[in-house]
Design a protein around this motif. Structure first.
Motif, short mmCIF file in Angstrom:
data_model
loop_
_atom_site.label_atom_id
_atom_site.label_comp_id
_atom_site.label_asym_id
_atom_site.label_seq_id
_atom_site.Cartn_x
_atom_site.Cartn_y
_atom_site.Cartn_z
N ILE A 161 -10.40 -7.44 -0.09
CA ILE A 161 -11.33 -6.90 0.87
C ILE A 161 -13.06 -7.02 0.39
N GLU B 148 -1.58 5.18 2.39
CA GLU B 148 -2.96 5.03 2.83
C GLU B 148 -3.77 4.23 1.66
N LEU C 136 -4.62 1.25 -0.51
CA LEU C 136 -4.43 0.25 -0.95
C LEU C 136 -4.02 -0.13 -1.95
N GLN D 139 -5.18 -5.78 -2.68
CA GLN D 139 -5.55 -5.50 -1.24
C GLN D 139 -7.02 -5.24 -1.09
N LEU D 140 -7.54 -4.32 -2.11
CA LEU D 140 -8.76 -3.90 -2.13
C LEU D 140 -9.49 -5.12 -2.64
N GLU E 132 -9.11 -5.42 6.55
CA GLU E 132 -8.27 -4.36 6.33
C GLU E 132 -6.92 -4.63 7.00
N SER F 295 0.93 -1.12 -0.02
CA SER F 295 -0.09 -0.10 0.07
C SER F 295 0.84 1.33 -0.05
N LEU G 180 -3.52 -5.88 4.85
CA LEU G 180 -2.12 -4.81 5.02
C LEU G 180 -0.92 -5.58 5.86
#
Lengths: 171, 753
Positions: free
Chosen positions: A107, A97, A99, A103-104, B21, A94, B25
């Motif tokens: 999610i 801040e 993503l 990663q997005l 999240e 990332s 991460l």
């Protein structure tokens, strides 16, 4: 039994070497034990704990990172092999801040349950995401075949990677 | 939902998992990720013998080694117990891998070096690695009370099986076995303990932080008030974590050394010292009338609990539930024996015994339908338990909550859409074409199979929840349960938000710390959506009333009639309004605590489902390929469809390991586990993942929160019998012993010829 469960490393001689390497764009110069693995260096020395220790034997993929752009099990990389190398971990994906699309996608497609395998899967999918190819579902699966998910969220993981590739194509 | 709500309800939507999240991460913190200053590292010396008395331990050389702070042995630990049959350390070891001693040192290498310097004098004892040897009268007792737990079987019955079998025109019977199936969660067990003078803090993977606190208190002789248990993110456990000595050993080392101590198991230790699914041997018998009516069901199961009892009694009970209740029948009997062996301990693993019991029952049902010359689906349509429940008289007093694993008849279900599940699944798989499948020339044979199940519907023990309107105008839900990856936090937030009438994004969750949360049930028995959901709803309802009351004065109204919550604050029908921020600034934060024991005095709350599979069997290699898999579930109203589908797809795929691959093999000559690694204990990878279509029956349970029932474990029950029945349809080969490996398929085909 004994060979697995007892020590293989009794002597604590001077096996330390100062090694230079790059992690997530940042250069490090550390005195490390030659017998340490990249996974131990990341977790214990740099406190980057996104890569997980699921087996320490190269069987589960939870410790997957990129070494000069190639997918590796960091638990199978000894310290000597990281000299001057460029290492990327999940923490380096990332930016400010924002993503990474992978990663997005994980999610939005619920690509993780307990999440212990998730950083490994994301890093294993990374080269596929970066490549120019348009992989088939079978190719996506093949590229992730070295990673175990015991929650068996495999369906959502495939969906997540396919979705990330789709976002990229549409951009 | 209130009609006055100004935004869409969250229940029924695929609201995004709240804790994902941090996981993508890499910042989500798991126990092993935590490091404290001056932390020591612990390592366990494990028994090389399956059964032995420890006559003495020489630790002098180990303690003298640089950097070694402490060594625990059975001879220097306090007398407390981790479980009734598990002392902190014991001078008797009962399986290869059992804990003998523990070292704390400055780093893991020194701890390992110290382990090598410990000298143990063992008196080797006779041992048994299987239940049949253990039950032999000449066998050596593994625990003082003998190898058969409680000295006899658990017996549950309704009616008279003698009468039932007397009425039968046919009796069909068979025996079935299931393997030692290991959850092998990707995160090995770990514990970090820190002792400060009089107070102990333990971080550990946990499915019940409050329960774990009580175990630590009782084992270590501390007051629970002096212990905090923190549950960081958990790399899953599927019910199996923790039940072991891990956290108690770390805590004792920390108390003795005054330094924080971390104990991380490695992969092999996780296989050995973790908990596995009980292997079973089941004899089952069914009486039938010519028209297909079932007159009696009788099953006897022997379960291997391994070296220690763990949650065995609960598992043995649950293995009988399908046998006792899935089919309408006045005369049923279940006998379950739990037997010690000198092997790694069995315990709780997703659906506790139900997959084993249903494998026997649902395989036998297909055999029964064949004897009757009836289609297996028709047999189920004819005999499945209906909404009215079982024949017979209620025995539970009227003022008591009905058990979710009942035996008695005469009690209806709160909801039972099993029939709908059968219909939907049959349609989706195309059951009609089952009798007309034509196989081309060559080795491939195609078949379709199905099975159905019943399971506890969600009511658990007492559940508490606290919810507050905070200084920042947002809400915090304080709960003592652990979300171990199944998504309970997310669905409970959705339910609380809808009860309040605000968006779920306005609700934070605070969980995972015993000092800061009220007690909740463990993440076990698929209870959280139901029990924690009810508690959160009640707390939210009370908070809503409290907020409205607080705002009355502030708005200047005398009557709460017509006041409701919006995302911005409290509003009245006439248009007066006040923001949440204004409410807390004037009235201070508002907090409510609810305590509920959900359940019903009139109805059984159970979940149901039916699975269908179409497979291809390669008769030359024994390989089975899943072409289509349909999982239909009655779990009441689905709170979060995406999370629910993920639970079902994951559960089915996880059980493909049980069905096709996984078996922890113990060498009978040495007691050594032969495949305690991911390389040798084969688990499904993404390459084996089949397409799984999930269908939820149209069902709203009148007792469940928002109409919901259980879902976490149910997906694991039907996969094995579904595949075994499809295999029989494809090839004419019925395999009664899991897993269905290519070898076993080929061998069975050879025997058929």
């Amino acid at each position: 039994m004994d060979s697995h469960l007892t020590s293989d490393r009794v002597d604590m001689d001077d096996n330390e070497t100062t090694t230079k390497f790059i992690v997530n764009g940042r250069e490090h110069s550390l005195k490390i034990d030659n017998r340490d693995t990249l996974l131990d260096i990341l977790r214990d020395h740099l406190r980057l704990t996104g890569a997980k220790k699921g087996c320490d034997l190269g069987e589960c993929g939870a410790c997957t990172v990129l070494l000069d752009g190639k997918v590796v099990n960091s638990c199978q990389i000894l310290a000597a092999r990281i000299k001057d190398k460029d290492i990327r971990t999940v923490e380096g994906l990332s930016q400010n801040e924002t993503l990474h699309p992978l990663q997005l996608a994980f999610i939005e497609n619920d690509g993780g349950q307990c999440g212990y395998c998730t950083p490994g899967f994301i890093m294993a999918a990374y080269p596929l995401f970066e490549s120019e190819e348009e992989p088939s579902t079978e190719e996506i699966k093949l590229s992730l075949a070295g990673n175990l998910c015991r929650c068996n969220a495999y369906g959502s993981i495939i969906d997540s990677v396919a979705y990330a590739l789709e976002i990229k194509t549409n951009e | 939902m209130s009609e006055q709500s100004t935004h869409a309800p969250a229940v029924g939507t695929s609201y995004i998992r709240t804790d994902l999240e941090g996981k993508v991460l890499g910042t989500a913190e798991y126990t092993a990720d935590i490091a404290l200053p001056n932390m020591l590292h612990a390592r366990v010396l494990r028994s090389p013998h399956p059964h032995a008395n420890i006559l003495g331990i020489e630790i002098g050389s180990a303690t003298k080694l640089d950097g070694v702070f402490d060594v625990l042995t059975p001879f220097n630990v306090p007398e407390g117990k981790v479980a009734p049959d598990v002392p902190i350390l014991d001078s008797r070891v009962r399986f290869v891998g059992d804990e003998v001693a523990v070292v704390a040192a400055v780093d893991i290498d020194q701890a390992k070096a110290a382990i090598d310097l410990i000298d143990v004098c063992y008196e080797v004892l006779p041992f048994s690695t299987n239940v049949h040897d253990s039950l032999n009268s000449a066998s050596f007792p593994i625990h003082s009370e003998g190898n058969l737990v409680n000295g006899g079987p658990l017996i549950e019955s309704r009616g008279s099986i003698k009468e039932g079998f007397d009425q039968a025109d046919y009796v069909v019977e068979d025996s079935f076995t299931t393997p030692d199936h290991h959850p092998a969660s990707l995160e090995p067990r770990a514990a970090l303990a820190s002792w400060h003078g009089t107070r102990l803090t333990v971080w550990k993977p946990s499915r019940g932080i409050h329960a774990d606190k009580n175990i630590l208190a009782s084992a270590l002789g501390l007051s629970p008030n002096n212990i905090a248990v923190v549950g960081p993110a958990m790399g899953a456990g599927y019910g199996s974590k923790d039940e072991t000595r891990t956290s108690v050993m770390a805590a004792l080392l920390s108390i003795r050394t005054g330094r924080p101590v971390k104990l991380e198991l490695d992969r092999e230790e996780e296989f050995l010292a973790g908990r596995r699914r009980h292997s079973t041997y089941t004899e089952i018998k069914m009486g039938l009338k010519k028209d297909g009516t079932i007159t009696a069901v009788h099953a006897k199961t022997i379960m291997d609990t391994g070296a220690y009892l763990s949650s065995g009694p609960g598992v043995v009970r649950r293995a009988g539930q399908g046998i006792l209740y899935l089919y309408k029948c006045a005369n049923v009997k279940y006998e379950g024996q739990l037997v010690y062996t000198n092997t790694p301990t069995a315990g709780s693993y997703r659906a506790l015994g139900a997959p084993q019991g249903h494998f026997a029952l649902e395989s036998l049902s297909d055999k029964a339908s064949e004897i009757l010359n009836m289609d297996p689906l028709e047999f189920r349509f004819k005999n499945h338990v209906g909404p009215e429940g079982q024949p017979g008289e209620r025995t539970t007093p009227r003022n008591q909550i009905i058990d979710t694993q009942p035996v008695e008849g005469g009690v209806p279900f709160s909801s039972n859409e099993l029939r709908q599940c059968l219909k939907l699944g049959a349609e989706a798989i195309g059951w009609d074409r089952r009798d007309y499948i034509e196989n081309a020339a060559g080795p491939i044979r195609r078949g379709i199979g199905m099975s159905m199940f019943i399971y506890r519907g969600g009511p658990g023990g007492q559940s508490n929840a606290e919810i507050s309107l905070d200084q920042d105008g947002l809400f915090t839900l304080n709960v003592g349960f652990m979300d171990v990856g199944e998504g309970s936090s997310t669905v409970v937030i959705q339910m609380a938000a809808d009860t309040l009438g605000i968006p779920p994004a306005m609700v934070r969750i605070n969980a995972g710390h015993t000092d800061k949360t009220p007690e909740s049930p463990m993440t076990a028995g698929s209870t959280l959506t139901f029990s924690a959901g009810h508690a959160a709803m009640q707390a939210a309802k009370d908070l809503k009333d409290a907020i409205i009351n607080a705002s009355l004065k502030l708005i200047g109204l005398g009557d709460s009639e017509g006041l409701y919550l919006t995302p911005n604050g409290v509003k009245s029908k006439c248009g007066e309004s006040i923001s949440f921020l204004d409410i807390v600034h004037n009235a201070g934060p508002i907090k409510t605590l609810a305590s509920v024991t959900p359940g019903s005095k009139d109805y059984i709350v159970n979940s149901f489902g039916a699975h269908f599979a179409e497979i291809e069997v390669d008769t030359e290699t024994g390989h089975i390929e899943i072409i289509k898999y349909i999982a239909v579930h009655d779990s009441g109203r689905i709170i979060n469809p995406r999370l629910a589908e993920g639970q079902v797809r994951g559960g089915v795929s996880q059980m493909m390991g049980f069905t096709f691959l996984e078996d922890m093999e113990i060498d009978p000559h040495s007691g050594v586990a032969l495949n305690a690694s991911f390389l040798e204990h084969k688990s499904p990878t993404i390459m084996e993942y089949p397409q799984i279509e999930v269908i939820f029956a149209d069902s709203i349970d009148p007792i469940g929160p928002f109409g919901a029932k259980s879902l976490g474990e149910p997906p694991c029950i039907a996969p094995a019998p579904t595949i075994a029945n499809a295999l029989y349809h494809a090839t004419g080969v019925r395999i009664n012993d899991l897993p269905l490996t290519p070898d076993s398929v080929l061998l069975a085909m050879k025997n058929l010829l």
